[in-house]
Design an enzyme around this catalytic site. Structure first.
Site, PDB file in Angstrom:
ATOM      1  N   GLU A  95     -13.304  -5.885   3.935  1.00  0.00           N
ATOM      2  CA  GLU A  95     -13.737  -6.170   2.596  1.00  0.00           C
ATOM      3  C   GLU A  95     -15.247  -6.394   2.630  1.00  0.00           C
ATOM      4  O   GLU A  95     -15.978  -6.995   3.617  1.00  0.00           O
ATOM      5  CB  GLU A  95     -12.997  -7.529   2.061  1.00  0.00           C
ATOM      6  CG  GLU A  95     -13.442  -7.964   0.666  1.00  0.00           C
ATOM      7  CD  GLU A  95     -12.917  -8.983   0.274  1.00  0.00           C
ATOM      8  OE1 GLU A  95     -13.587 -10.067  -0.178  1.00  0.00           O
ATOM      9  OE2 GLU A  95     -11.464  -9.323   0.420  1.00  0.00           O
ATOM     10  N   ASP A 154     -17.950  21.371 -18.900  1.00  0.00           N
ATOM     11  CA  ASP A 154     -16.632  21.927 -19.467  1.00  0.00           C
ATOM     12  C   ASP A 154     -15.514  20.649 -19.383  1.00  0.00           C
ATOM     13  O   ASP A 154     -15.209  20.222 -18.310  1.00  0.00           O
ATOM     14  CB  ASP A 154     -16.266  23.004 -18.777  1.00  0.00           C
ATOM     15  CG  ASP A 154     -14.697  23.363 -19.034  1.00  0.00           C
ATOM     16  OD1 ASP A 154     -14.224  23.044 -20.238  1.00  0.00           O
ATOM     17  OD2 ASP A 154     -14.158  24.447 -18.647  1.00  0.00           O
ATOM     18  N   ARG A 192      -4.064 -19.374  -3.991  1.00  0.00           N
ATOM     19  CA  ARG A 192      -4.016 -17.809  -3.995  1.00  0.00           C
ATOM     20  C   ARG A 192      -2.671 -17.189  -4.155  1.00  0.00           C
ATOM     21  O   ARG A 192      -2.546 -16.155  -3.890  1.00  0.00           O
ATOM     22  CB  ARG A 192      -4.585 -17.501  -2.605  1.00  0.00           C
ATOM     23  CG  ARG A 192      -6.339 -17.645  -2.384  1.00  0.00           C
ATOM     24  CD  ARG A 192      -6.622 -17.386  -0.947  1.00  0.00           C
ATOM     25  NE  ARG A 192      -7.891 -17.150  -1.067  1.00  0.00           N
ATOM     26  CZ  ARG A 192      -9.028 -18.348  -0.941  1.00  0.00           C
ATOM     27  NH1 ARG A 192      -8.481 -19.381  -1.210  1.00  0.00           N
ATOM     28  NH2 ARG A 192     -10.279 -17.946  -1.220  1.00  0.00           N
ATOM     29  N   ARG A 207      -6.363 -12.172  -9.781  1.00  0.00           N
ATOM     30  CA  ARG A 207      -6.108 -11.766  -8.359  1.00  0.00           C
ATOM     31  C   ARG A 207      -4.989 -10.468  -8.472  1.00  0.00           C
ATOM     32  O   ARG A 207      -4.921  -9.855  -7.364  1.00  0.00           O
ATOM     33  CB  ARG A 207      -5.538 -12.866  -7.526  1.00  0.00           C
ATOM     34  CG  ARG A 207      -6.541 -14.012  -7.275  1.00  0.00           C
ATOM     35  CD  ARG A 207      -5.933 -14.977  -6.633  1.00  0.00           C
ATOM     36  NE  ARG A 207      -5.370 -14.536  -5.303  1.00  0.00           N
ATOM     37  CZ  ARG A 207      -6.274 -14.412  -4.199  1.00  0.00           C
ATOM     38  NH1 ARG A 207      -7.385 -14.796  -4.233  1.00  0.00           N
ATOM     39  NH2 ARG A 207      -5.467 -14.318  -3.085  1.00  0.00           N
ATOM     40  N   HIS A 237      -9.442  -8.473  -6.369  1.00  0.00           N
ATOM     41  CA  HIS A 237      -9.632  -9.880  -7.233  1.00  0.00           C
ATOM     42  C   HIS A 237     -10.978  -9.722  -7.957  1.00  0.00           C
ATOM     43  O   HIS A 237     -11.868  -9.470  -7.382  1.00  0.00           O
ATOM     44  CB  HIS A 237      -9.637 -10.984  -6.026  1.00  0.00           C
ATOM     45  CG  HIS A 237      -8.550 -11.006  -5.082  1.00  0.00           C
ATOM     46  ND1 HIS A 237      -8.675 -11.638  -3.938  1.00  0.00           N
ATOM     47  CD2 HIS A 237      -7.110 -10.446  -4.989  1.00  0.00           C
ATOM     48  CE1 HIS A 237      -7.630 -11.443  -3.097  1.00  0.00           C
ATOM     49  NE2 HIS A 237      -6.600 -10.775  -3.922  1.00  0.00           N
ATOM     50  N   GLU A 248     -13.480  -7.970  -5.800  1.00  0.00           N
ATOM     51  CA  GLU A 248     -13.539  -8.084  -4.161  1.00  0.00           C
ATOM     52  C   GLU A 248     -12.689  -6.910  -4.046  1.00  0.00           C
ATOM     53  O   GLU A 248     -11.192  -7.057  -3.963  1.00  0.00           O
ATOM     54  CB  GLU A 248     -12.662  -9.559  -3.660  1.00  0.00           C
ATOM     55  CG  GLU A 248     -13.657 -10.721  -4.076  1.00  0.00           C
ATOM     56  CD  GLU A 248     -12.968 -11.835  -3.444  1.00  0.00           C
ATOM     57  OE1 GLU A 248     -12.032 -11.960  -2.749  1.00  0.00           O
ATOM     58  OE2 GLU A 248     -13.211 -12.942  -4.176  1.00  0.00           O
ATOM     59  N   GLU A 262     -10.202  -7.892   7.050  1.00  0.00           N
ATOM     60  CA  GLU A 262      -9.213  -8.756   6.236  1.00  0.00           C
ATOM     61  C   GLU A 262      -7.855  -8.572   6.922  1.00  0.00           C
ATOM     62  O   GLU A 262      -8.036  -8.395   8.131  1.00  0.00           O
ATOM     63  CB  GLU A 262      -9.098  -7.713   5.002  1.00  0.00           C
ATOM     64  CG  GLU A 262      -9.669  -8.177   3.597  1.00  0.00           C
ATOM     65  CD  GLU A 262      -9.234  -9.812   3.373  1.00  0.00           C
ATOM     66  OE1 GLU A 262      -8.287 -10.282   3.865  1.00  0.00           O
ATOM     67  OE2 GLU A 262      -9.691 -10.207   2.438  1.00  0.00           O
ATOM     68  N   GLU A 277     -10.736  -4.552  -1.664  1.00  0.00           N
ATOM     69  CA  GLU A 277     -10.433  -4.135  -0.181  1.00  0.00           C
ATOM     70  C   GLU A 277     -10.132  -2.769   0.105  1.00  0.00           C
ATOM     71  O   GLU A 277      -9.758  -2.232  -0.691  1.00  0.00           O
ATOM     72  CB  GLU A 277      -9.253  -5.240   0.300  1.00  0.00           C
ATOM     73  CG  GLU A 277      -9.503  -6.786  -0.023  1.00  0.00           C
ATOM     74  CD  GLU A 277      -8.277  -7.454  -0.016  1.00  0.00           C
ATOM     75  OE1 GLU A 277      -8.474  -8.885   0.215  1.00  0.00           O
ATOM     76  OE2 GLU A 277      -7.090  -6.839  -0.279  1.00  0.00           O
ATOM     77  N   GLU A 311     -10.640 -16.275 -11.547  1.00  0.00           N
ATOM     78  CA  GLU A 311     -10.062 -15.031 -10.780  1.00  0.00           C
ATOM     79  C   GLU A 311      -9.221 -14.520 -11.093  1.00  0.00           C
ATOM     80  O   GLU A 311      -8.062 -15.251 -10.772  1.00  0.00           O
ATOM     81  CB  GLU A 311     -10.464 -15.520  -9.336  1.00  0.00           C
ATOM     82  CG  GLU A 311     -10.263 -14.410  -8.301  1.00  0.00           C
ATOM     83  CD  GLU A 311     -10.109 -14.964  -6.933  1.00  0.00           C
ATOM     84  OE1 GLU A 311      -9.495 -14.309  -5.999  1.00  0.00           O
ATOM     85  OE2 GLU A 311     -10.318 -16.280  -6.616  1.00  0.00           O
TER      86      GLU A 311
END
Length: 474
Positions: free
Chosen positions: A220, A51, A340, A361, A269, A129, A212, A131, A359
């Site tokens: 992580e 449904d 970063r 982030r 990330h 990645e 982390e 976390e 990447e």
């Protein structure tokens, strides 16, 4: 895995139940279990009815019949059920055999199909990645006359002075001090290792796990990249196993981006690249960060469309409690090698041609992975097709710590939207890069925006406890 292989597995492992699962628009998994003796080859041709009107954002009650069509390659044995159960992830179809255009997994499949039609490549690879926090106690309530939340963790910084039965054993994780001490400060080594063991049994290739940065049990686990839909499937398996292992240990895991004030939040990330028949297309030796021009244009598409893209990669009000400066949050719409503090980072350590990737982030795990990965791919492809040069548009590269720049320098850097409402406004204004290919439909975008605006309003109209601190005595 063939249909026959699935049927053989059912017999060989003494499977009693087959669990058919799908993912709703918000990213939550739903399931329906069928006795294994009732599952035949024909089941994989006709599917399993359910449904759709009872699933938020799907169909109305007047057209509620829908069908789950299982993907045999997604099969894994559920490690948590007392009765042996085989899990199959499914795509959603209408009763007349048409792929349902609001089904997130089907959207991911269409994105991969679209990539092949462009002639730009054959495969898009993704690696998130994701976390999470593991808490010992979580309580919350939101009502007319009260609103609160409270979480606790045996390794939290705020518990250095707590009296416990048998004594306080110290070795608490300091604020921003969780990356990545050994035991006894890290109390969750065995929990993460058990998560990894079961993830491997479910078919994921585990690369590493660790504590982390944040206090109170942030962790992580990294698993091996794969193609877009396969990686989204793996992320759904990942979240299921992480949360249920935590529960087996008498704890609770959450992927909420910002469950704590004043420490790092949990991001996701997302590493991504494009290959053509096994050949990497993002690598060019000697170029900036060894990136090809195709990869640079892909970055241009991601950053140019980021304000609207973020509605799909960070689709919660809580997402924007994480996206603030000062906590390694990638709020700056620039790209950089190894940096970063940029929204797009190009990893440069121990990278091979096949490992060359970008990447993004900014995302977090409240994102529906099928939608988020598909949207990122389409944004990147739009950048390639239209040769969107991120450098010409002022998106970098910026190989400096952005948080240490002067105020004047920071003024030149564009930032992510400041709220879910702003991101939804951006998506409403700019989504042709998602719909021109037919991967997303106008109906889906409108429906998604409506659902998310309702969430934003629900939070906005409620009294916040901190408002009492600010205004009660006025």
């Amino acid at each position: 895995m063939s249909v026959q292989k699935v049927l053989d597995t059912i017999k060989e492992k003494g499977i009693e139940w087959v669990d058919f699962r799908f993912t709703d628009i918000g990213g939550k998994s739903h399931h329906l279990s069928v006795p294994a003796v009732e599952v035949e080859a024909e089941t994989f041709e006709t599917g399993v009815a359910f449904d759709g009107s009872s699933i938020t954002g799907f169909r109305g009650i007047e057209e509620s019949d829908m069908v789950m069509m299982p993907d045999t390659d997604s099969a894994f044995v559920d490690p948590f059920t007392a009765h042996p159960t085989l899990v199959l992830l499914c795509d959603i179809y209408t009763p007349d055999g048409v792929r349902y255009d609001r089904d997130p997994r089907s959207i991911a499949v269409k994105a991969e199909e679209y990539l092949k039609t462009t002639g730009l490549g054959t495969d898009a690879y993704f690696a998130p990645e994701s976390e999470f926090f593991i808490f010992d106690d979580v309580r919350y309530e939101s009502g007319m006359n009260k609103s609160f939340y409270e979480v606790d963790s045996e390794e939290a910084a705020w518990n250095t002075g707590r009296k416990e039965e048998g004594g306080n054993l110290a070795f608490k994780t300091g604020v921003k001090g969780g990356y990545f001490p050994v035991a006894p400060t890290d109390t969750q080594q065995d929990i993460r290792s058990e998560m990894c063991r079961l993830l491997q049994e479910a078919g994921l290739r585990i690369e590493r796990h660790h504590h982390e940065v944040a206090t109170a049990g942030q962790g992580e686990i990294n698993f091996r990249f794969s193609t877009l839909t396969k990686t989204a499937d793996n992320l759904q398996k990942y979240k299921y196993i992480v949360q249920n292992v935590a529960r087996q240990y008498g704890k609770v895991a959450t992927f909420m981006p910002k469950p704590l004030f004043g420490d790092n939040g949990s991001g996701m990330h997302v590493h991504q690249s494009i290959f053509n028949d096994g050949n990497p297309l993002f690598y060019e030796k000697g170029a900036y960060a060894n990136l090809s021009q195709m990869a640079i244009y892909y970055i241009g598409g991601i950053l140019h469309h980021a304000p609207s893209l973020i509605a799909l990669t960070n689709p919660s009000t809580n997402s924007f409690k994480r996206l603030v400066p000062g906590y390694e949050a990638p709020v700056n719409l620039v790209f950089s090698k190894g940096n970063r503090s940029a929204a797009v980072r190009i990893p440069i350590a121990a990278v091979t041609p096949k490992g060359c990737r970008i990447e993004f982030r900014t995302p977090d795990s409240t994102a529906n992975p099928y939608l988020a990965f598909a949207a990122m791919l389409l944004a990147g492809l739009d950048g390639i097709k239209n040769k969107i040069d991120p450098t010409a548009l002022g998106y970098g590269p910026l190989d400096k710590n952005i948080y240490e720049l002067s105020d004047e320098e920071k003024k030149e850097i564009r930032s992510v939207p400041g709220s879910l409402e702003e991101a939804l406004d951006a998506l409403e204004a700019n989504h042709s890069f998602l719909t021109e290919s037919g991967v997303f439909t106008e109906d889906f975008i409108a429906n998604f925006i409506e659902l998310k605006r309702a969430e934003a309003k629900a939070v906005a109209i409620r009294v916040h406890p901190h408002e009492y601190s600010l205004y009660f005595g006025v």
